[in-house]
Structures are given as C-alpha cells and as structure tokens.
Design an enzyme around this catalytic site. Structure first.
Site, PDB file in Angstrom:
ATOM      1  N   ALA A  12       0.808  -1.225   0.000  1.00  0.00           N
ATOM      2  CA  ALA A  12       0.000   0.000   0.000  1.00  0.00           C
ATOM      3  C   ALA A  12       0.843   1.278   0.000  1.00  0.00           C
ATOM      4  O   ALA A  12       0.726   2.129  -0.899  1.00  0.00           O
ATOM      5  CB  ALA A  12      -0.922  -0.016   1.219  1.00  0.00           C
ATOM      6  N   ARG A  23       2.959  10.018 -11.519  1.00  0.00           N
ATOM      7  CA  ARG A  23       1.951  10.894 -12.141  1.00  0.00           C
ATOM      8  C   ARG A  23       2.521  12.293 -12.378  1.00  0.00           C
ATOM      9  O   ARG A  23       2.075  13.015 -13.247  1.00  0.00           O
ATOM     10  CB  ARG A  23       0.709  11.000 -11.262  1.00  0.00           C
ATOM     11  CG  ARG A  23      -0.131   9.745 -11.311  1.00  0.00           C
ATOM     12  CD  ARG A  23      -1.469   9.910 -10.592  1.00  0.00           C
ATOM     13  NE  ARG A  23      -2.051   8.595 -10.412  1.00  0.00           N
ATOM     14  CZ  ARG A  23      -2.079   7.922  -9.257  1.00  0.00           C
ATOM     15  NH1 ARG A  23      -1.606   8.476  -8.157  1.00  0.00           N
ATOM     16  NH2 ARG A  23      -2.599   6.718  -9.198  1.00  0.00           N
ATOM     17  N   CYS A  46      -6.563  -6.488   4.201  1.00  0.00           N
ATOM     18  CA  CYS A  46      -7.817  -6.290   4.941  1.00  0.00           C
ATOM     19  C   CYS A  46      -8.880  -7.302   4.506  1.00  0.00           C
ATOM     20  O   CYS A  46      -9.799  -7.618   5.260  1.00  0.00           O
ATOM     21  CB  CYS A  46      -8.346  -4.877   4.710  1.00  0.00           C
ATOM     22  SG  CYS A  46      -7.071  -3.609   4.807  1.00  0.00           S
ATOM     23  N   VAL A  84      15.408  -6.598   0.261  1.00  0.00           N
ATOM     24  CA  VAL A  84      16.473  -5.652   0.611  1.00  0.00           C
ATOM     25  C   VAL A  84      17.053  -6.094   1.953  1.00  0.00           C
ATOM     26  O   VAL A  84      16.309  -6.324   2.912  1.00  0.00           O
ATOM     27  CB  VAL A  84      15.933  -4.208   0.678  1.00  0.00           C
ATOM     28  CG1 VAL A  84      17.021  -3.244   1.115  1.00  0.00           C
ATOM     29  CG2 VAL A  84      15.362  -3.795  -0.678  1.00  0.00           C
ATOM     30  N   ASP A 299       3.018   1.401   7.698  1.00  0.00           N
ATOM     31  CA  ASP A 299       3.027   0.740   9.008  1.00  0.00           C
ATOM     32  C   ASP A 299       4.372   0.816   9.731  1.00  0.00           C
ATOM     33  O   ASP A 299       4.455   0.479  10.909  1.00  0.00           O
ATOM     34  CB  ASP A 299       2.677  -0.741   8.846  1.00  0.00           C
ATOM     35  CG  ASP A 299       1.187  -0.983   8.694  1.00  0.00           C
ATOM     36  OD1 ASP A 299       0.420  -0.007   8.647  1.00  0.00           O
ATOM     37  OD2 ASP A 299       0.790  -2.166   8.623  1.00  0.00           O
ATOM     38  N   TYR A 442     -31.943  13.072   7.689  1.00  0.00           N
ATOM     39  CA  TYR A 442     -32.967  12.238   8.338  1.00  0.00           C
ATOM     40  C   TYR A 442     -34.033  11.816   7.343  1.00  0.00           C
ATOM     41  O   TYR A 442     -34.563  12.644   6.585  1.00  0.00           O
ATOM     42  CB  TYR A 442     -33.657  12.985   9.493  1.00  0.00           C
ATOM     43  CG  TYR A 442     -35.000  12.357   9.829  1.00  0.00           C
ATOM     44  CD1 TYR A 442     -35.052  11.071  10.380  1.00  0.00           C
ATOM     45  CD2 TYR A 442     -36.199  13.003   9.542  1.00  0.00           C
ATOM     46  CE1 TYR A 442     -36.263  10.454  10.633  1.00  0.00           C
ATOM     47  CE2 TYR A 442     -37.418  12.395   9.803  1.00  0.00           C
ATOM     48  CZ  TYR A 442     -37.460  11.117  10.340  1.00  0.00           C
ATOM     49  OH  TYR A 442     -38.655  10.511  10.575  1.00  0.00           O
ATOM     50  N   TRP A 450     -34.125  12.036  15.664  1.00  0.00           N
ATOM     51  CA  TRP A 450     -32.908  12.471  16.344  1.00  0.00           C
ATOM     52  C   TRP A 450     -31.868  11.379  16.150  1.00  0.00           C
ATOM     53  O   TRP A 450     -31.998  10.298  16.720  1.00  0.00           O
ATOM     54  CB  TRP A 450     -33.144  12.711  17.839  1.00  0.00           C
ATOM     55  CG  TRP A 450     -33.840  14.001  18.109  1.00  0.00           C
ATOM     56  CD1 TRP A 450     -35.157  14.189  18.370  1.00  0.00           C
ATOM     57  CD2 TRP A 450     -33.234  15.303  18.127  1.00  0.00           C
ATOM     58  NE1 TRP A 450     -35.437  15.506  18.541  1.00  0.00           N
ATOM     59  CE2 TRP A 450     -34.269  16.230  18.405  1.00  0.00           C
ATOM     60  CE3 TRP A 450     -31.951  15.783  17.943  1.00  0.00           C
ATOM     61  CZ2 TRP A 450     -34.042  17.597  18.500  1.00  0.00           C
ATOM     62  CZ3 TRP A 450     -31.718  17.137  18.038  1.00  0.00           C
ATOM     63  CH2 TRP A 450     -32.758  18.031  18.308  1.00  0.00           C
ATOM     64  N   ARG A 458     -25.832  15.726  22.563  1.00  0.00           N
ATOM     65  CA  ARG A 458     -26.711  16.605  23.350  1.00  0.00           C
ATOM     66  C   ARG A 458     -26.669  16.230  24.826  1.00  0.00           C
ATOM     67  O   ARG A 458     -26.631  17.089  25.706  1.00  0.00           O
ATOM     68  CB  ARG A 458     -28.142  16.522  22.819  1.00  0.00           C
ATOM     69  CG  ARG A 458     -29.010  17.660  23.339  1.00  0.00           C
ATOM     70  CD  ARG A 458     -30.399  17.597  22.770  1.00  0.00           C
ATOM     71  NE  ARG A 458     -31.042  16.348  23.118  1.00  0.00           N
ATOM     72  CZ  ARG A 458     -32.036  15.785  22.438  1.00  0.00           C
ATOM     73  NH1 ARG A 458     -32.481  16.353  21.343  1.00  0.00           N
ATOM     74  NH2 ARG A 458     -32.595  14.672  22.832  1.00  0.00           N
TER      75      ARG A 458
HETATM   76  C1  LIG Z   1      -5.762  -9.388   8.217  1.00  0.00           C
HETATM   77  C2  LIG Z   1      -5.619  -7.885   8.144  1.00  0.00           C
HETATM   78  C3  LIG Z   1      -6.751  -7.072   8.078  1.00  0.00           C
HETATM   79  C4  LIG Z   1      -6.619  -5.688   8.005  1.00  0.00           C
HETATM   80  N1  LIG Z   1      -7.751  -4.919   7.951  1.00  0.00           N
HETATM   81  C5  LIG Z   1      -7.628  -3.569   7.832  1.00  0.00           C
HETATM   82  C6  LIG Z   1      -8.784  -2.749   7.702  1.00  0.00           C
HETATM   83  O1  LIG Z   1      -9.915  -3.244   7.704  1.00  0.00           O
HETATM   84  N2  LIG Z   1      -8.610  -1.395   7.581  1.00  0.00           N
HETATM   85  C7  LIG Z   1      -7.362  -0.823   7.561  1.00  0.00           C
HETATM   86  O2  LIG Z   1      -7.256   0.411   7.427  1.00  0.00           O
HETATM   87  N3  LIG Z   1      -6.248  -1.592   7.678  1.00  0.00           N
HETATM   88  C8  LIG Z   1      -6.353  -2.942   7.808  1.00  0.00           C
HETATM   89  N4  LIG Z   1      -5.221  -3.715   7.904  1.00  0.00           N
HETATM   90  C9  LIG Z   1      -3.898  -3.065   7.949  1.00  0.00           C
HETATM   91  C10 LIG Z   1      -3.364  -2.784   6.551  1.00  0.00           C
HETATM   92  O3  LIG Z   1      -3.371  -3.952   5.787  1.00  0.00           O
HETATM   93  C11 LIG Z   1      -1.950  -2.243   6.689  1.00  0.00           C
HETATM   94  O4  LIG Z   1      -1.976  -1.102   7.499  1.00  0.00           O
HETATM   95  C12 LIG Z   1      -1.345  -1.885   5.341  1.00  0.00           C
HETATM   96  O5  LIG Z   1      -1.212  -3.017   4.541  1.00  0.00           O
HETATM   97  C13 LIG Z   1       0.026  -1.245   5.553  1.00  0.00           C
HETATM   98  O6  LIG Z   1       0.610  -0.997   4.327  1.00  0.00           O
HETATM   99  P1  LIG Z   1       2.194  -0.873   4.205  1.00  0.00           P
HETATM  100  O7  LIG Z   1       2.484  -0.716   2.753  1.00  0.00           O
HETATM  101  O8  LIG Z   1       2.694   0.140   5.149  1.00  0.00           O
HETATM  102  O9  LIG Z   1       2.755  -2.247   4.755  1.00  0.00           O
HETATM  103  P2  LIG Z   1       2.537  -3.722   4.190  1.00  0.00           P
HETATM  104  O10 LIG Z   1       1.209  -3.881   3.589  1.00  0.00           O
HETATM  105  O11 LIG Z   1       2.932  -4.639   5.314  1.00  0.00           O
HETATM  106  O12 LIG Z   1       3.612  -3.823   3.042  1.00  0.00           O
HETATM  107  C14 LIG Z   1       4.976  -3.838   3.307  1.00  0.00           C
HETATM  108  C15 LIG Z   1       5.624  -4.676   2.227  1.00  0.00           C
HETATM  109  O13 LIG Z   1       7.026  -4.596   2.382  1.00  0.00           O
HETATM  110  C16 LIG Z   1       7.585  -5.843   2.049  1.00  0.00           C
HETATM  111  N5  LIG Z   1       8.909  -5.897   2.674  1.00  0.00           N
HETATM  112  C17 LIG Z   1       9.189  -5.837   3.999  1.00  0.00           C
HETATM  113  N6  LIG Z   1      10.512  -5.881   4.191  1.00  0.00           N
HETATM  114  C18 LIG Z   1      11.083  -5.955   2.965  1.00  0.00           C
HETATM  115  C19 LIG Z   1      12.422  -6.033   2.512  1.00  0.00           C
HETATM  116  N7  LIG Z   1      13.451  -6.032   3.363  1.00  0.00           N
HETATM  117  N8  LIG Z   1      12.644  -6.107   1.177  1.00  0.00           N
HETATM  118  C20 LIG Z   1      11.611  -6.109   0.297  1.00  0.00           C
HETATM  119  N9  LIG Z   1      10.312  -6.060   0.686  1.00  0.00           N
HETATM  120  C21 LIG Z   1      10.064  -5.974   1.996  1.00  0.00           C
HETATM  121  C22 LIG Z   1       6.591  -6.843   2.613  1.00  0.00           C
HETATM  122  O14 LIG Z   1       6.693  -8.084   1.960  1.00  0.00           O
HETATM  123  C23 LIG Z   1       5.257  -6.146   2.330  1.00  0.00           C
HETATM  124  O15 LIG Z   1       4.682  -6.556   1.105  1.00  0.00           O
HETATM  125  C24 LIG Z   1      -5.326  -5.109   7.981  1.00  0.00           C
HETATM  126  C25 LIG Z   1      -4.184  -5.916   8.044  1.00  0.00           C
HETATM  127  C26 LIG Z   1      -4.328  -7.274   8.121  1.00  0.00           C
HETATM  128  C27 LIG Z   1      -3.078  -8.147   8.190  1.00  0.00           C
END
Ligand SMILES: Cc1cc2nc3c(=O)[nH]c(=O)nc-3n(C[C@H](O)[C@H](O)[C@H](O)COP(=O)(O)OP(=O)(O)OC[C@H]3O[C@@H](n4cnc5c(N)ncnc54)[C@H](O)[C@@H]3O)c2cc1C
Length: 469
Positions: A12, A23, A46, A84, A299, A442, A450, A458
């Site tokens: 993400a 872009r 998610c 990495v 994250d 509403y 309400w 309120r």
């Molecule tokens: C089961 C589940 C349900 C969730 N539900 C929700 C929800 O309903 N709503 C919401 O807002 N959030 C939800 N989340 C959280 C959300 O998925 C994460 O916050 C989001 O994916 C974070 O994105 P990110 O890119 O920061 O990290 P990540 O999605 O963890 O991506 C990090 C990427 O880095 C890669 N990586 C790590 N280290 C290295 C390295 N050394 N070299 C190369 N690649 C590497 C990993 O493989 C991974 O693909 C959920 C998470 C899970 C697990």
C-alpha cells in the site's frame, strides 16, 4: 541523467508513493524501482479474513494492482521476490537478495529512497518454529497458506485463535464459518481492545452467540505437536486441543533495516518523519543530512495523534495509502503534508459493526484529561421502520470545554460509517455543544428523527451546561 528512486516494500504505502511520483514526473526525469520480497504488489490484507471465511473470492480479487500494471502503465520496475537486506547511506545504495536466483546479492544505487517495509507480527510465546498448522494472516502468502491447509485437511475440527484484537476476532468468525469449533484466547479483559471494555463485552457476546469459546484474561504459553503438526495450545487456563492455530498478536513497525542504517526511531518504535514523510535528520543538518532524500511511509512509521499531540503507531491501510501519496507528491515536486491521525477504525464481526474514533475512555483516563462520557442506546432507523436495529453510541468529551475527544459505535447495520461525522467533529476540534446543531440527514429508512450521534452529543452538552450554571 534521470534521478533514481528506490522503494523498499511493494504494498500500500510504497506503491502509492511510486504511482503518485510517477503521475508528476516522467520516466526520463525519475526512474523508479520497487523491491518486494513477497509474490504480490498492492493487495488488500484487509480482505484476508473475509476470503478465508468464503465471503469474498481470492486471492486475485484482493490484488488491486499487479506488477505488470505498474510496469506497463506506471513505468515502475517492480522486482518481486527481491529482499532488501541493507541500506548503505554513505554509498547511497541498497543491498538486495534475489530470492529466486540462489540468493544472489546485488547492489542498487538510489538518489531517493522510500522505506515502506510495513509491520511485522508479534511472535507467539513458544520457541518452536516450522510446526505445521500455525498461521499468521499478515500477508496474502499467509492467507494462501491457511486456505490451502484448511482445504487439504477437511477433517479438521478444532481451531484456536491466539489474540483477540480486531484481526483475531475476525479470524475466529472466519473459522466458524468454515465449520470449525473455535476457541479464542485473549489476555485482555474483553476481546476487541480497540474499543472500551463494555463495547468489547458486546463483541464477546456476539462471538459466544456463534459458538466461539472466548477465553478472556488468558494467555497462551506453549504448544504441543506431533509429527510436525500442532495438536494443542497451552494456556494459563489449561490446554486447548487444536488442529489449526491462527495468530493475531498484533504487529510492530518493521524497522530492522532502518535501525541498522541509523534512521531515527521514535518512542513507539516507528520511524520518525516530518509531516512531508521525510525521515527526520539531526537537528540543524538541513540539506546536508545523511537522511536527505530518504522517506518513510506506512506501518513502519509513527504518526502524530491530533487529539493528544503525541506520537502513536496505528498501523492501518488508510494511513499507509495517504502517507505514500504524500511522499509521492513531495518527490514529484508538489508540497504536501500528512496531517496526523485520530485513530478512526471500523470493523465487522458476527453481524456487528464496530467503530471508533479519537480516544477511548481508558486513553483519556491514562492521559489525565478531565472528561464527561455519555452512552446512548438508540436505533439505526426510525423504530417503526423495517430493519430498525439497536445501536449504541458512546462519546467522551473534555471537561469543561466540551471538546469532543473520542467516540465509539456498535450496532447491527448502518452503525460503522456513522462514526465519520464524529471523526470530522474531532478533526475540527468541535465541542459537543457545536455538534447538537449539526445538519445531519434524516428519513425513516436511514435514521430516527434524532440521530443517535446527535442524542449522545446533546446528553454530554447538557451535563456540561448544567455544571457551568
Ligand atoms: C488481516 C488484516 C486485516 C486488516 N484490515 C484492515 C482494515 O480493515 N482497515 C485498515 O485500514 N487496515 C487494515 N489492515 C492493515 C493494513 O493492511 C496495513 O496497514 C497496510 O497493509 C500497511 O501498508 P504498508 O504498505 O505500510 O505495509 P505492508 O502492507 O505490510 O507492506 C509492506 C511490504 O514490504 C515488504 N517488505 C518488507 N521488508 C522488505 C524487505 N526487506 N525487502 C523487500 N520487501 C520488503 C513486505 O513483503 C510487504 O509486502 C489489515 C491488516 C491485516 C493483516
């Protein structure tokens, strides 16, 4: 020569940064390479619990953009199965292991680095590794492994979920939907610790209602295994037989590489950035900072909580996407800042919608605010309208100012997204008195005359007004 941007982590946050930068800047100006150690880019973790439950299809439908789309439409060179292993800030290079090429090591130069390595799951409290039948659900690969295990062991009956946060709770429901007898082990007083205890109790009752054996205040301590497969989980409250175990023990920022390279970590363990998502350098070193051109998003970073002003680590997809976009805008030459978070989150479990924003009552107590809290039992629609269902709205406001500090909602339908006006109110420092006059929509199919949100505000405003007289 084109500037070179390297992204660590292809989900993400990282790919939002890459696509936004693209872009604004063409390939002749900015070359973009993304390293992802897993098999997928830009997928919805998610959706995994719903996929395991059989409510949505997968894994293809959970992938938002494939590497091919990034290559063909965004001119981003995505290298899957490339991990990495180090960041060399002095030589401005990353060290990368090509996982499908015998672990061959390559060095890749960068001018701009986006660190987006996500979070790592907290480990279980037992030393055994590689025991079959134990799964996390952090990545799509994890989800695929669990699906495969469940499909290839159709006679399995007993599932144990360790950890009762929002993911553990969802997974408990998913396993029930797959026909397993499920035990949820959670050391907290009530499951779903993202809401206050009395709302967690409602979630607990719903889980019990679908047959989950909820063991609150209980910690997992170890496992039994036979022939390489898990057979039971030991807990502080006895041993629970298990054919499959799902871990939902929370996550922490994935900062190992960042820390080894000397990037600054904050009190939450997340990487410290400025509001542009630039990694914060040493005071006064300005453009000459070793961290110039280094960004961190998603994250792996900590954010500022807008209510308390304190750093927090709230790992959510909604923040990861926004932070990636902000970094991409800045790298693309557009000034943009990430404004912070207020902890808004929504979930669906056992037919209940659970939502929160701002601070919980226990956060407010811990932070030492003087506060008033009100709780309202109402309905999602006019009580006489078909489908009217109960809904609880709890709000917490500062005393005596009335500033809204937090809100939680639980109900059967149309509950979760009702948190949004409350989130907007907190974002804009509104008081409960301000809120009582809000022009919310509403009509009987959508709300009582309400709205429960207005009634809760309120009630709190009335208390504060009486006290002020
Ligand atoms: C089961 C589940 C349900 C969730 N539900 C929700 C929800 O309903 N709503 C919401 O807002 N959030 C939800 N989340 C959280 C959300 O998925 C994460 O916050 C989001 O994916 C974070 O994105 P990110 O890119 O920061 O990290 P990540 O999605 O963890 O991506 C990090 C990427 O880095 C890669 N990586 C790590 N280290 C290295 C390295 N050394 N070299 C190369 N690649 C590497 C990993 O493989 C991974 O693909 C959920 C998470 C899970 C697990």
């Amino acid at each position: 020569m084109a500037e070179r941007m390297v992204i660590i982590g292809g989900d993400a946050a990282g790919m939002s940064a890459g696509s936004q930068a693209r872009r604004l800047r063409g390939p002749d100006d900015l070359e973009i390479v993304a390293f992802e150690r897993g098999d997928f880019t830009s997928y919805s973790a998610c959706g995994i619990p719903y996929w395991i439950a059989g409510m949505v299809s997968g894994p293809g439908s959970l992938i938002v953009r494939s590497p091919e789309v990034f290559r063909d439409q965004y001119a981003i060179d995505v290298r899957l199965r490339h991990e990495v292993t180090a960041i060399d800030l002095d030589r401005r290079e990353v060290v990368v292991r090509a996982l499908d090429d015998g672990g061959r090591e390559i060095r890749e130069p960068f001018d701009t680095l986006v660190y987006a390595a996500g979070a790592v799951p907290n480990p279980p409290p037992w030393p055994e590794q590689d025991v079959g039948g134990i799964f996390g659900v952090q990545t799509l690969n994890d989800g695929m492994a669990l699906r495969e295990w469940l499909s290839s062991h159709p006679h399995m009956r007993r599932g144990v979920v360790v950890g009762g946060g929002y993911i553990g709770v969802s997974m408990a429901e998913s396993l029930v939907r797959r026909g397993l007898a499920v035990t949820l082990i959670d050391r907290a007083e009530q499951p779903m610790s993202t809401v206050d205890t009395e709302l967690g109790k409602v979630v607990r009752d719903a889980l019990v209602g679908i047959g989950v054996d909820v063991r609150s205040g209980v910690s997992a301590t170890g496992i039994d295994h036979e022939n390489g497969r898990v057979t039971a989980v030991h807990t502080t409250d006895g041993t629970v037989p298990a054919d499959v175990v799902v871990l939902g023990l929370g996550v922490r920022p994935n900062t190992r590489l960042a820390a080894e390279a000397g990037l600054p970590l904050g009190v939450t363990g997340g990487i410290r950035t400025d509001p542009h998502m630039r990694v914060i350098g040493e005071p006064g070193d300005g453009a000459n900072s070793r961290f110039a051109g280094i960004w961190a998003v998603g994250d792996c970073v900590e954010s500022v909580h807008r209510v308390t002003g304190q750093p927090v680590h709230i790992p959510l997809g909604t923040h990861a996407n926004k932070q990636g976009r902000i970094a991409g805008l800045n790298i693309g030459g557009v000034h943009a800042t990430f404004p912070g978070v207020i902890g808004t989150a929504v979930n669906k479990v056992c037919g209940l919608e659970v939502a929160r924003t701002g601070l919980l009552e226990r956060d407010v107590q811990r932070a030492g605010y003087r506060y008033v809290t009100t709780s309202v039992e109402s309905t999602n629609r006019a009580p006489y309208f078909p489908g009217a269902a109960p809904m609880t709205v709890k709000i917490v406001a500062e005393r005596p100012t009335g500033r809204l500090l937090g809100a939680q909602i639980i109900g059967q339908s149309e509950a979760a997204k009702r948190i949004d006006p409350l989130a907007v109110a907190i974002w804009n420092n509104m008081t409960v008195a301000d809120m009582t006059g809000l022009d919310l929509g509403y009509a009987p199919p959508y709300a009582p005359v309400w709205d429960p949100v207005l009634i809760a505000a309120r009630k709190a405003a009335n208390i504060l007004e009486r006290e002020a007289r």
